[in-house]
Design a protein around this motif. Structure first.
Motif, PDB file in Angstrom:
ATOM      1  N   ARG A  15       0.805  -1.408  -0.368  1.00 32.05           N
ATOM      2  CA  ARG A  15       0.068   0.642  -0.102  1.00 32.05           C
ATOM      3  C   ARG A  15       0.814   1.251  -0.319  1.00 32.05           C
ATOM      4  NH1 ARG A  15      -2.516  -4.335  -1.163  1.00 32.05           N
ATOM      5  NH2 ARG A  15      -2.968  -5.683   0.654  1.00 32.05           N
ATOM      6  N   PRO A  16       1.776   1.712  -1.313  1.00 36.19           N
ATOM      7  CA  PRO A  16       2.104   3.307  -1.134  1.00 36.19           C
ATOM      8  C   PRO A  16       1.963   4.119  -0.338  1.00 36.19           C
ATOM      9  CG  PRO A  16       1.724   1.871  -3.295  1.00 36.19           C
ATOM     10  CD  PRO A  16       0.725   1.299  -2.721  1.00 36.19           C
ATOM     11  N   LEU A  17       1.452   4.631  -0.455  1.00 34.61           N
ATOM     12  CA  LEU A  17       1.111   5.374   0.378  1.00 34.61           C
ATOM     13  C   LEU A  17       0.855   5.562   2.021  1.00 34.61           C
ATOM     14  CD1 LEU A  17       0.424   8.402  -0.145  1.00 34.61           C
ATOM     15  CD2 LEU A  17      -2.086   8.515   0.626  1.00 34.61           C
ATOM     16  N   SER A  41       6.326   7.278  -3.636  1.00 38.81           N
ATOM     17  CA  SER A  41       5.506   6.122  -2.838  1.00 38.81           C
ATOM     18  C   SER A  41       4.123   7.676  -2.828  1.00 38.81           C
ATOM     19  CB  SER A  41       5.996   6.037  -1.828  1.00 38.81           C
ATOM     20  OG  SER A  41       6.820   5.142  -2.049  1.00 38.81           O
ATOM     21  N   HIS A  45       1.299   7.784  -5.786  1.00 35.38           N
ATOM     22  CA  HIS A  45      -0.101   7.644  -5.745  1.00 35.38           C
ATOM     23  C   HIS A  45      -0.066   8.772  -5.993  1.00 35.38           C
ATOM     24  CE1 HIS A  45      -3.388   6.164  -3.984  1.00 35.38           C
ATOM     25  NE2 HIS A  45      -3.655   6.953  -3.052  1.00 35.38           N
ATOM     26  N   LEU A  48      -1.856   9.277  -9.314  1.00 39.01           N
ATOM     27  CA  LEU A  48      -2.308   8.523  -9.919  1.00 39.01           C
ATOM     28  C   LEU A  48      -4.234   9.218  -9.022  1.00 39.01           C
ATOM     29  CD1 LEU A  48      -2.319   4.804  -9.280  1.00 39.01           C
ATOM     30  CD2 LEU A  48      -4.591   5.892  -8.039  1.00 39.01           C
ATOM     31  N   PHE A 136       5.918   3.071  -8.070  1.00 36.14           N
ATOM     32  CA  PHE A 136       5.391   3.740  -9.269  1.00 36.14           C
ATOM     33  C   PHE A 136       6.670   3.288 -10.561  1.00 36.14           C
ATOM     34  CE2 PHE A 136       2.816   4.406  -6.225  1.00 36.14           C
ATOM     35  CZ  PHE A 136       2.547   4.469  -6.467  1.00 36.14           C
ATOM     36  N   TYR A 163      -3.395  -1.527  -7.248  1.00 39.41           N
ATOM     37  CA  TYR A 163      -3.540  -1.847  -5.548  1.00 39.41           C
ATOM     38  C   TYR A 163      -4.163  -1.302  -4.552  1.00 39.41           C
ATOM     39  CZ  TYR A 163      -1.531   2.779  -5.177  1.00 39.41           C
ATOM     40  OH  TYR A 163      -1.482   4.330  -5.504  1.00 39.41           O
ATOM     41  N   THR A 165      -5.667   0.553  -0.708  1.00 38.47           N
ATOM     42  CA  THR A 165      -5.273   2.076   0.452  1.00 38.47           C
ATOM     43  C   THR A 165      -6.107   0.980   1.959  1.00 38.47           C
ATOM     44  OG1 THR A 165      -6.519   4.010  -0.871  1.00 38.47           O
ATOM     45  CG2 THR A 165      -4.102   3.442  -0.941  1.00 38.47           C
ATOM     46  N   ASP A 175     -10.157   4.124  -3.587  1.00 39.82           N
ATOM     47  CA  ASP A 175      -9.362   3.779  -4.721  1.00 39.82           C
ATOM     48  C   ASP A 175      -9.816   3.443  -6.683  1.00 39.82           C
ATOM     49  OD1 ASP A 175      -7.189   2.905  -2.699  1.00 39.82           O
ATOM     50  OD2 ASP A 175      -8.128   1.384  -2.691  1.00 39.82           O
TER      51      ASP A 175
END
Length: 402
Positions: A15-17, A41, A45, A48, A136, A163, A165, A175
């Motif tokens: 979960r990048p963020l 990250s 995000h 996106l 990313f 992915y 969040t 998302d």
């Protein structure tokens, strides 16, 4: 990422963020490398999220292509189905769409020792320890993999379509649907949507195997109901064909993992029983011999796996009319297979039969099932593992476990 998604299931990213927040909260961003990861990250995000617009906006545009229009309408139907029939969260997620202009949402890096299927783990305060790291930018992911390889680890890099969040970003729009999976065949598209929503129901910190197996169980159970109740005969036939290949490949790779695990267990370093004065020399010689034997046995296991896949592939072509393009994802996975990729795949398989058994135990009632899973997630790790083992059905010699 090939379409349909490569075996055994589309793999997801960390979960990048949340990872970025973890880095900041833990003070790890004080180093240059950690700061760079934190920044990519957050930046990735936010880009996106900025690219996403409501589905209704896309549908109102005159320049939206008919295939995209049809798929966005399907997404709306599947989203309603997820809420009303599967009791999945009714929130902002997957009600917007973004075209990222690239083939993957993020790229995952996985790594494992040459004598183990246990994944290298990255630990963060919010998400716990996880066996993969998402980027990313593909070049950044491959640079991380190259660094890990210099440490003697086997590595893998793969693009992932989506992915989650975990619902933490629903306040900002949730998302979004992405071009990286919007064009998948109906059954594949719907099951991925159910998988990602499942992550918003239950998440056990630091237990990738539990989390991904749970979401995979939800996707399998959910898509079976969708196909039975909502899909056309053609969509059901298309999914059955792809799912049959996926299940056959899953059984093949499970057998390969078991062979490799047995090899590593049989050749694990042992303490010497010689007198203390010569123990170090004897242990070193014994371990060197065991290492050489392990390498030879490992090579045999990998050769057997690739030979078994070649036979399976030939059968798909001869009996099902599969084309090389349809099998390209499987081909690539097999060509690049190593401890890291086998270890990553296991996260999506191992506990699925246990979760399916739990679903049956709870009377196929979705809210009751989710509550039972939440209770498992709240247990200490060792107790959770024991409870999951107790749920596993007894495997039949004629039928693979998963």
């Amino acid at each position: 990422m090939p379409l349909p998604p490569f075996p055994p299931s589309p793999l997801r990213s960390p979960r990048p963020l949340l990872l970025a927040a973890s880095l900041l909260l833990s003070g790890c961003a004080s180093t240059g490398q950690s700061l760079a990861y934190y920044w990519q990250s957050v930046r990735g995000h936010l880009q996106l999220m900025h690219a996403a617009e409501p589905i209704d906006t896309w549908l109102a545009r005159g320049d939206t292509s008919q295939p995209l229009r049809d798929r966005l309408q399907l997404a709306q139907e599947a989203r309603r189905f997820a809420v009303t029939e599967l009791a999945l969260p009714d929130n902002a997620s997957y009600r917007r769409y973004a075209d990222l202009g690239r083939r993957a949402a993020v790229w995952n890096v996985v790594a494992a020792p040459p004598d183990s299927l246990t994944l290298h783990r990255w630990c963060f305060p919010i998400t716990g320890c996880i066996g993969y790291r998402g980027y990313f930018n593909e070049a950044d992911a491959r640079a991380e993999a190259a660094l890990l390889a210099t440490q003697g680890l086997e590595v893998g890099v793969y693009g992932v379509p989506a992915y989650s969040t975990l619902g933490y970003m629903n306040w900002a729009g949730g998302d979004p649907l992405l071009n990286t999976f919007i064009g998948w065949p109906e059954g594949e598209f719907v099951r991925l949507l159910f998988h990602e929503l499942a992550h918003q129901v239950v998440y056990a910190n630091g237990d990738t195997l539990f989390n991904e197996s749970f979401a995979t169980a939800v996707e399998r159970l959910g898509v079976a109901r969708w196909l039975a109740e909502r899909a056309t005969p053609q969509a059901r036939a298309d999914y059955a064909r792809g799912d049959g290949r996926r299940n056959a490949f899953r059984a093949l790779t499970r057998a390969a993992r078991e062979r490799l695990a047995a090899v590593y267990a049989a050749h694990a370093p042992r303490a010497s029983e010689a007198p203390a004065s010569t123990a170090a020399v004897v242990a070193s010689a014994e371990n060197a011999a065991a290492s050489a034997e392990m390498a030879a046995s490992k090579q045999e296991a990998m050769q057997a796996f690739r030979a078994d896949y070649a036979a399976l592939r030939a059968r798909w072509i001869a009996e099902e009319g599969a084309t090389p393009a349809q099998l390209a994802g499987y081909d690539r996975w097999v060509a690049e297979a190593n401890n890291a990729t086998f270890g990553a795949q296991a996260a999506y398989d191992e506990w699925v039969p246990a979760f399916e058994a739990l679903f049956e135990r709870e009377g196929r009632d979705w809210p009751r099932f989710y509550d039972a899973v939440k209770r498992l997630a709240a247990l200490p790790h060792e107790q959770r593992q024991a409870a999951m083992r107790a749920l596993l059905p007894t495997p039949s010699p004629e039928k693979p476990l998963a």
